[in-house]
Scaffold this motif. Sequence first.
Motif, PDB file in Angstrom:
ATOM      1  N   LYS A   1       2.520  12.482 -26.615  1.00 39.59           N
ATOM      2  CA  LYS A   1       1.655  13.568 -26.157  1.00 39.59           C
ATOM      3  C   LYS A   1       2.459  14.641 -25.414  1.00 39.59           C
ATOM      4  CE  LYS A   1      -2.988  13.288 -26.422  1.00 39.59           C
ATOM      5  NZ  LYS A   1      -3.977  14.304 -26.048  1.00 39.59           N
ATOM      6  N   GLY A   2       3.756  14.381 -25.231  1.00 39.48           N
ATOM      7  CA  GLY A   2       4.591  15.352 -24.525  1.00 39.48           C
ATOM      8  C   GLY A   2       4.265  15.474 -23.049  1.00 39.48           C
ATOM      9  N   ILE A   3       3.767  14.383 -22.454  1.00 40.18           N
ATOM     10  CA  ILE A   3       3.466  14.424 -21.021  1.00 40.18           C
ATOM     11  C   ILE A   3       4.762  14.260 -20.237  1.00 40.18           C
ATOM     12  CG2 ILE A   3       2.304  13.212 -19.130  1.00 40.18           C
ATOM     13  CD1 ILE A   3       0.098  12.470 -21.149  1.00 40.18           C
ATOM     14  N   ASP A   4       4.996  15.182 -19.331  1.00 43.24           N
ATOM     15  CA  ASP A   4       6.227  15.152 -18.537  1.00 43.24           C
ATOM     16  C   ASP A   4       5.928  14.462 -17.206  1.00 43.24           C
ATOM     17  OD1 ASP A   4       8.830  15.620 -17.771  1.00 43.24           O
ATOM     18  OD2 ASP A   4       8.349  17.580 -16.900  1.00 43.24           O
ATOM     19  N   TYR A   5       6.592  13.343 -16.983  1.00 38.84           N
ATOM     20  CA  TYR A   5       6.305  12.589 -15.754  1.00 38.84           C
ATOM     21  C   TYR A   5       7.591  12.234 -15.034  1.00 38.84           C
ATOM     22  CZ  TYR A   5       7.206   8.794 -19.125  1.00 38.84           C
ATOM     23  OH  TYR A   5       7.753   7.989 -20.093  1.00 38.84           O
ATOM     24  N   VAL A   6       7.461  11.782 -13.801  1.00 40.68           N
ATOM     25  CA  VAL A   6       8.638  11.385 -13.037  1.00 40.68           C
ATOM     26  C   VAL A   6       9.041   9.987 -13.519  1.00 40.68           C
ATOM     27  CG1 VAL A   6       7.264  10.511 -11.087  1.00 40.68           C
ATOM     28  CG2 VAL A   6       9.618  11.211 -10.706  1.00 40.68           C
ATOM     29  N   THR A   7      10.305   9.855 -13.926  1.00 41.83           N
ATOM     30  CA  THR A   7      10.722   8.592 -14.551  1.00 41.83           C
ATOM     31  C   THR A   7      11.335   7.611 -13.550  1.00 41.83           C
ATOM     32  OG1 THR A   7      12.794   9.654 -15.112  1.00 41.83           O
ATOM     33  CG2 THR A   7      11.136   9.532 -16.854  1.00 41.83           C
ATOM     34  N   GLU A   8      11.769   8.144 -12.414  1.00 43.01           N
ATOM     35  CA  GLU A   8      12.402   7.229 -11.443  1.00 43.01           C
ATOM     36  C   GLU A   8      11.342   6.320 -10.799  1.00 43.01           C
ATOM     37  OE1 GLU A   8      13.756   9.704  -7.948  1.00 43.01           O
ATOM     38  OE2 GLU A   8      12.641  11.265  -9.014  1.00 43.01           O
ATOM     39  N   GLU A   9      11.759   5.093 -10.464  1.00 44.78           N
ATOM     40  CA  GLU A   9      10.884   4.203  -9.706  1.00 44.78           C
ATOM     41  C   GLU A   9      10.848   4.704  -8.265  1.00 44.78           C
ATOM     42  OE1 GLU A   9       9.231   1.347 -10.478  1.00 44.78           O
ATOM     43  OE2 GLU A   9       9.847   1.218 -12.578  1.00 44.78           O
ATOM     44  N   CYS A  10       9.786   4.391  -7.558  1.00 44.78           N
ATOM     45  CA  CYS A  10       9.733   4.739  -6.140  1.00 44.78           C
ATOM     46  C   CYS A  10      10.927   4.073  -5.442  1.00 44.78           C
ATOM     47  CB  CYS A  10       8.435   4.246  -5.514  1.00 44.78           C
ATOM     48  SG  CYS A  10       8.430   4.384  -3.718  1.00 44.78           S
TER      49      CYS A  10
ATOM     50  N   ILE B   1       5.312   7.614   4.641  1.00 48.43           N
ATOM     51  CA  ILE B   1       5.558   6.171   4.471  1.00 48.43           C
ATOM     52  C   ILE B   1       6.849   5.667   5.132  1.00 48.43           C
ATOM     53  CG2 ILE B   1       5.843   4.293   2.777  1.00 48.43           C
ATOM     54  CD1 ILE B   1       2.948   5.350   3.094  1.00 48.43           C
ATOM     55  N   PRO B   2       7.998   6.316   4.909  1.00 47.43           N
ATOM     56  CA  PRO B   2       9.224   5.732   5.493  1.00 47.43           C
ATOM     57  C   PRO B   2       9.130   5.607   7.020  1.00 47.43           C
ATOM     58  CG  PRO B   2       9.744   7.492   3.923  1.00 47.43           C
ATOM     59  CD  PRO B   2       8.274   7.542   4.143  1.00 47.43           C
ATOM     60  N   GLU B   3       8.608   6.647   7.655  1.00 46.94           N
ATOM     61  CA  GLU B   3       8.489   6.619   9.111  1.00 46.94           C
ATOM     62  C   GLU B   3       7.416   5.623   9.548  1.00 46.94           C
ATOM     63  OE1 GLU B   3       7.658  10.520  10.702  1.00 46.94           O
ATOM     64  OE2 GLU B   3       7.139   9.642  12.658  1.00 46.94           O
ATOM     65  N   ALA B   4       6.293   5.621   8.835  1.00 45.21           N
ATOM     66  CA  ALA B   4       5.192   4.711   9.192  1.00 45.21           C
ATOM     67  C   ALA B   4       5.640   3.261   9.095  1.00 45.21           C
ATOM     68  CB  ALA B   4       3.988   4.955   8.300  1.00 45.21           C
ATOM     69  N   ALA B   5       6.426   2.948   8.059  1.00 44.40           N
ATOM     70  CA  ALA B   5       6.901   1.569   7.883  1.00 44.40           C
ATOM     71  C   ALA B   5       7.865   1.212   9.010  1.00 44.40           C
ATOM     72  CB  ALA B   5       7.574   1.415   6.524  1.00 44.40           C
ATOM     73  N   ARG B   6       8.761   2.133   9.277  1.00 47.57           N
ATOM     74  CA  ARG B   6       9.777   1.870  10.304  1.00 47.57           C
ATOM     75  C   ARG B   6       9.117   1.647  11.658  1.00 47.57           C
ATOM     76  NH1 ARG B   6      12.493   6.227   9.125  1.00 47.57           N
ATOM     77  NH2 ARG B   6      11.886   7.334  11.017  1.00 47.57           N
TER      78      ARG B   6
ATOM     79  N   GLU C   1       7.265  -1.452   3.547  1.00 49.87           N
ATOM     80  CA  GLU C   1       6.846  -0.152   3.007  1.00 49.87           C
ATOM     81  C   GLU C   1       5.665  -0.262   2.048  1.00 49.87           C
ATOM     82  OE1 GLU C   1      10.115  -1.015   2.906  1.00 49.87           O
ATOM     83  OE2 GLU C   1      11.254   0.580   3.915  1.00 49.87           O
ATOM     84  N   CYS C   2       5.766  -1.212   1.078  1.00 51.92           N
ATOM     85  CA  CYS C   2       4.723  -1.293   0.053  1.00 51.92           C
ATOM     86  C   CYS C   2       3.377  -1.677   0.663  1.00 51.92           C
ATOM     87  CB  CYS C   2       5.103  -2.287  -1.041  1.00 51.92           C
ATOM     88  SG  CYS C   2       6.568  -1.776  -1.960  1.00 51.92           S
ATOM     89  N   SER C   3       3.416  -2.440   1.740  1.00 48.48           N
ATOM     90  CA  SER C   3       2.186  -2.856   2.394  1.00 48.48           C
ATOM     91  C   SER C   3       1.550  -1.666   3.129  1.00 48.48           C
ATOM     92  CB  SER C   3       2.514  -4.014   3.338  1.00 48.48           C
ATOM     93  OG  SER C   3       1.709  -3.988   4.476  1.00 48.48           O
ATOM     94  N   VAL C   4       2.385  -0.915   3.856  1.00 49.48           N
ATOM     95  CA  VAL C   4       1.906   0.279   4.556  1.00 49.48           C
ATOM     96  C   VAL C   4       1.335   1.273   3.541  1.00 49.48           C
ATOM     97  CG1 VAL C   4       2.690   2.342   5.797  1.00 49.48           C
ATOM     98  CG2 VAL C   4       3.460   0.073   6.517  1.00 49.48           C
TER      99      VAL C   4
END
Lengths: 313, 313
Positions: B214-223, B118-123, B129-132
Amino acid sequence: MKCKRCRNAAAAVDLPSHHSAFCPDCFFVFFRRQVEEGIRKFSLFDSRDRVLVCVSGGKDSLVLWDILMELGYETEGLYIDLGIDGYSDRSREKVLAFAGAREKEPIVVDLRREGVPIPEAARKSRKEECSVCGTVKRYFFNRVAASRGFPVVATGHNLDDETARLLGNLLHWHREHLERQHPLLPESGEGLVRKVKPLWRVSELETAAYGFLKGIDYVTEECPMSEDATSLVYKEALSLIEEKMPGTRSKFYQGFLRGNGKPHEGGRGKGTGRNEAEGREEPVHCSVCGAPTYAETCAFCRLKEMVGKGAAR
Amino acid sequence: MKCKRCRNAAAAVDLPSHHSAFCPDCFFVFFRRQVEEGIRKFSLFDSRDRVLVCVSGGKDSLVLWDILMELGYETEGLYIDLGIDGYSDRSREKVLAFAGAREKEPIVVDLRREGVPIPEAARKSRKEECSVCGTVKRYFFNRVAASRGFPVVATGHNLDDETARLLGNLLHWHREHLERQHPLLPESGEGLVRKVKPLWRVSELETAAYGFLKGIDYVTEECPMSEDATSLVYKEALSLIEEKMPGTRSKFYQGFLRGNGKPHEGGRGKGTGRNEAEGREEPVHCSVCGAPTYAETCAFCRLKEMVGKGAAR
């Protein structure tokens, strides 16, 4: 920062939504043009119309009266004293002082004398204060305008008011209210005069800046009955969006007006009062007071009756 | 406070929008019913359908996969590695750990290997970025589903996501986008599979509570690419309203769905990509990769070409 129009004086009003900033003199020019454009765009009224301006003592309505006088329109002010202890007295003082300084004398309707001061009317009719207030105000707007020959009644609603109302109507999908939301509501029958909102293009911030720079003294407190009004929540939410994305409010409202096409033409006003719904297409005369109504007895007289009964209990 | 359902255990999740509060066990029952009702209401899929669940490593998509497995649906996970340094690696780890613990192995598409991180494709394509990212994801959702025989693709969008999008579309009067906003978008041509959002009835807070309990471990940071996303502003504004008037989001979305009637049936998907607009009613095969498209060459292949050219410069 320099004024972006004259590029000479220091900017006093920053307007990110217009990508601009103005010195006081240039801001007056900007504000005047916005109001003129708002009037012109939907032909709200012209120079031959005598305009009845509803003034509450707050900034928006006094600014409206001020700018209409400045633009050369023939205006009179109508002040409805709601009979709210303290608040109404302070509001009336501001209106009288404003008018006096311009050699005007506002028409005053005193709801205590009419037997329906809002706090008591709401209590005795067991209705919500803002709803009772709306019924009573609409009644007197029409009655005073009709009896004194004003073809048009103007209120001080600004862009923030109109977009907050629009957002609320959309969040609840009140499609029938959307149809009635427009800066121009044409006369809808004998005695139901045209209602207009000449400040629909200017924001609350712009109105406040105009009032401040013009030295207009207004009542700054919110009506004590409307403290929890949901419209304030919608305004706050839109302010949050506007701050991050300046110009959203204006695009939102103008986009709505484009889609909503021309104002609701003639005929029956929908959503102006549930109780007025008896299916009639043309208004008749209220059996009690003679005012135009779609019911047998008008909403105001029914309210008065409830207030009277409440008193008798 | 006691749980309002079993009236026995202590309440762990307070839900003012449902005038309720639940202990963990009763909250699971509540959550499961909400998702079941969301699937049933628009017949998103049934027990015979193999469901391709798009998982990003964030809470919503992992919760979606978890609950669909728990409800007994046959599912596979699809993880698209966006090629964003750090963030994508951490996300992939979460997805693999989640799947491994359930004896599943997700299908992985690696955008670096596909030549369009994505970063390269957008550039290189000089696009947002979000559109790509949207173009690329839609492409692989369809391609993987079609090539592996999944009739339906599910994403983890919740009520907060859908109402934020709805508010944005209304503020800008994007009527054509409104038509495409529905929990069910039926198959719109060969290789353009059905898209569904089974979590459309549950809020972000409810999804987060389910994941936590439920103890689901997920990534908490935003993109990191979407930090300024306007949808976050709309979410914040709606949160402000929801806090003062619980239940507004749900009424807002359900009111919209009632008015918007049935989902967009068959035919051409409007608003799925401006560049795909060549007026065709039925998709044809992309001249490069053979994927269904309304243009000569599909949006993904055009993007790849731009990225290639960018590299050659």
